[in-house]
Design an enzyme around this catalytic site. Structure first.
Site, short mmCIF file in Angstrom:
data_model
loop_
_atom_site.label_atom_id
_atom_site.label_comp_id
_atom_site.label_asym_id
_atom_site.label_seq_id
_atom_site.Cartn_x
_atom_site.Cartn_y
_atom_site.Cartn_z
N ARG A 1 123.72 25.46 62.90
CA ARG A 1 123.72 26.85 63.34
C ARG A 1 124.89 27.57 62.69
O ARG A 1 126.04 27.14 62.82
CB ARG A 1 123.84 26.92 64.87
CG ARG A 1 123.93 28.33 65.41
CD ARG A 1 123.97 28.36 66.94
NE ARG A 1 124.15 29.73 67.39
CZ ARG A 1 125.24 30.19 68.01
NH1 ARG A 1 126.24 29.37 68.27
NH2 ARG A 1 125.32 31.46 68.37
N HIS B 1 127.47 37.46 64.92
CA HIS B 1 128.49 36.68 65.64
C HIS B 1 129.80 37.44 65.56
O HIS B 1 130.80 36.94 65.03
CB HIS B 1 128.61 35.27 65.05
CG HIS B 1 129.26 34.28 65.96
ND1 HIS B 1 128.69 33.07 66.31
CD2 HIS B 1 130.45 34.30 66.61
CE1 HIS B 1 129.48 32.41 67.12
NE2 HIS B 1 130.58 33.14 67.31
N ASN C 1 125.48 29.02 75.55
CA ASN C 1 126.79 28.47 75.20
C ASN C 1 127.53 28.15 76.50
O ASN C 1 127.73 29.06 77.33
CB ASN C 1 127.61 29.46 74.38
CG ASN C 1 127.02 29.70 73.00
OD1 ASN C 1 126.08 29.02 72.58
ND2 ASN C 1 127.56 30.67 72.29
N TYR D 1 130.97 26.18 78.21
CA TYR D 1 132.26 25.52 78.03
C TYR D 1 132.89 25.09 79.35
O TYR D 1 133.51 24.03 79.43
CB TYR D 1 133.23 26.46 77.29
CG TYR D 1 132.85 26.65 75.85
CD1 TYR D 1 133.23 25.73 74.88
CD2 TYR D 1 132.09 27.75 75.45
CE1 TYR D 1 132.88 25.89 73.56
CE2 TYR D 1 131.72 27.92 74.12
CZ TYR D 1 132.12 26.99 73.18
OH TYR D 1 131.75 27.15 71.87
N GLU E 1 126.15 26.10 71.85
CA GLU E 1 127.56 25.77 71.69
C GLU E 1 128.01 24.98 72.90
O GLU E 1 127.73 25.35 74.04
CB GLU E 1 128.45 27.02 71.58
CG GLU E 1 128.31 27.81 70.30
CD GLU E 1 129.27 29.00 70.24
OE1 GLU E 1 130.31 28.96 70.94
OE2 GLU E 1 128.97 29.96 69.52
#
Length: 462
Positions: A84, A128, A299, A301, A353
């Site tokens: 990606r 992005h 994504n 985290y 991600e």
């Protein structure tokens, strides 16, 4: 250095499951003024005193623009089947409108060709965060004209790259662009206005829907979607104030993006809280935003813990932290995915991600990043648990392929599974890269064994 797999080895994933690594253009490419590239808002933001922790910039970064062929070989050696990356809008269209830059377009065309030749599926992100500065000078994403400029840019990228890629993502993390860029001001373009933030978020979603419609009208038959940064939002305590604040913040982070995409409406509690700062929405906008997607990128985290008075700090949670001072909370991934599956009619999900920054040290040519291995292992396990509950997940991509420019943190934080010596640009596999390699080999062997077992059962041959 790489230990045996523990949690993640307990799971066998589907044969067509996508395993990849991810990067973005501004963070790795460098060559910021080469071959006709125009300046982006991040080029400008890096010049603001104090904006970047180490006063660095993206002028050189990882020199990927010049080293892309060796980097493709490096990606292939990991054993992943997907990569990606993002296209730099100002590299291919310096002013964000008008003439396109052939050198920039050719760079991405060559990159796509090389990936395909290696059996690696290219997952292309169109935005992005590196908006052309020329468009910011005209109001940026707060200006509705930027919506059409983005559609025109996306249409040109599809014209050049076509249906050869595996998927197109319109935007990466619109919440970050809107909130960190226009409310807190800690990311480019560095503004501080809640009203502007909400208008920006609406225009990003509108351009997403318009782009899906435009590319399909051009004959795009590969999956189209968007990538959202999402977390479970929980109150810091049982107090009514903390609980109310957590519900509102969940609205701003998750429901503000998911509701218009999947339910054709903005959450009413957030709209009420915004009052006069709510975005201007034209008739038909929400129908466009809700244009059906082929996939959703997530994504993840860490979780989001909210206190009404803003006093909660991750250092007091008792959980391990990474080098960003983010809690390591893998069960939050399964909690998030299961909640989304319950609340929305989800298309296939890709974890686009997931990774951690840790204080890596290169010693005797090696980086023994056991914390990162543990992080990835635990999150793959959490992902598998969500899949067991019926969540339609089709892929997982590690953030990131290599150490790079980490936005306002500069080069001080390292997320890569490949170490980059920024002085020499030498790439070195960390223990986590070898771990990921081994894990993917193990998955392929499990599939081979499973298929052999099926064949034996059918034919009666051991």
């Amino acid at each position: 250095m790489s230990p045996k797999h523990t949690l993640s080895r307990a799971h066998t994933f589907p044969a067509d499951f996508v395993w990849g690594v991810a990067t973005s253009s501004f963070q790795i490419e460098g060559a910021a003024q080469a071959d006709g590239k125009g300046p982006s808002i991040w080029d400008s933001f890096c010049q603001v005193p104090g904006a970047i922790a180490d006063a660095s910039n993206g002028l050189v970064a990882c020199e990927h623009y010049d080293r892309w062929q060796a980097d493709v070989d490096l990606i292939a050696s990991l054993g992943v089947n997907a990569y990606r990356f993002s296209v730099s809008w100002p590299r291919v269209q310096p002013l964000g409108q008008g003439a396109f830059n052939e050198a920039g377009l050719n760079f991405y065309a060559q990159l796509v060709d090389a990936l395909i030749a290696k059996g690696i599926a290219p997952y292309v992100t169109l935005n992005h965060w590196d908006l052309p500065q020329a468009l910011q000078d005209q109001g940026g994403w707060a200006n509705r004209d930027t919506v059409q400029h983005f559609v025109n840019y996306a249409s040109e990228i599809f014209k050049r790259l076509g249906n050869r890629v595996a998927a197109y993502t319109t935007h990466n993390e619109p919440w970050v662009i809107a909130v960190l860029g226009h409310e807190s001001g800690i990311f480019a373009p560095g503004l501080k206005s809640r009203a502007t933030t909400m208008q920006v978020s609406h225009h990003l979603l509108l351009s997403h829907g318009m782009t899906l419609q435009a590319l399909r009208a051009q004959g795009c038959n590969v999956p189209l979607g968007i990538v959202l940064n999402l977390s479970p939002t929980v109150p810091a305590s049982d107090s009514a104030a903390d609980q109310a604040k957590a519900i509102l913040e969940d609205g701003r982070l998750l429901r503000w993006y998911m509701d218009p995409i999947f339910k054709k409406v903005y959450p009413q509690d957030v709209m009420a809280d915004l009052g006069s700062e709510a975005p201007h929405i034209e008739p038909g906008d929400l129908d466009i935003i809700a244009t059906p997607m082929d996939y959703l990128g997530v994504n993840y985290y860490t979780r989001s813990v909210v206190s009404a008075d803003g006093s909660w700090k991750p250092q007091n949670s008792g959980l391990p932290l990474n080098d960003m001072d983010w809690e390591i909370f893998p069960e939050g991934l399964s909690q998030l995915l299961i909640r989304m599956h319950q609340d929305y009619p989800l298309p296939p999900i890709y974890i686009t991600e997931n990774g951690g920054a840790f204080p890596d040290a290169l010693k005797l040519g090696q980086v023994d990043d056991q914390d990162r291995i543990r992080y990835i292992d635990q999150h793959i396990d959490a992902l598998a648990q969500a899949m067991a509950q019926g969540v339609p997940v089709n892929g997982y991509m590690v953030w990131s392929l290599m150490d790079n420019f980490e936005w306002s943190s500069g080069y001080a934080k390292r997320f890569g599974i490949v170490h980059v010596d920024y002085a020499s640009q030498k790439r070195t596999f960390k223990a986590s890269a070898h771990w990921y390699q081994d894990f993917l080999t193990y998955q392929r062997q499990q599939q081979h064994d499973a298929n052999a077992g099926k064949t034996a059962a059918i034919t009666g041959v051991d």
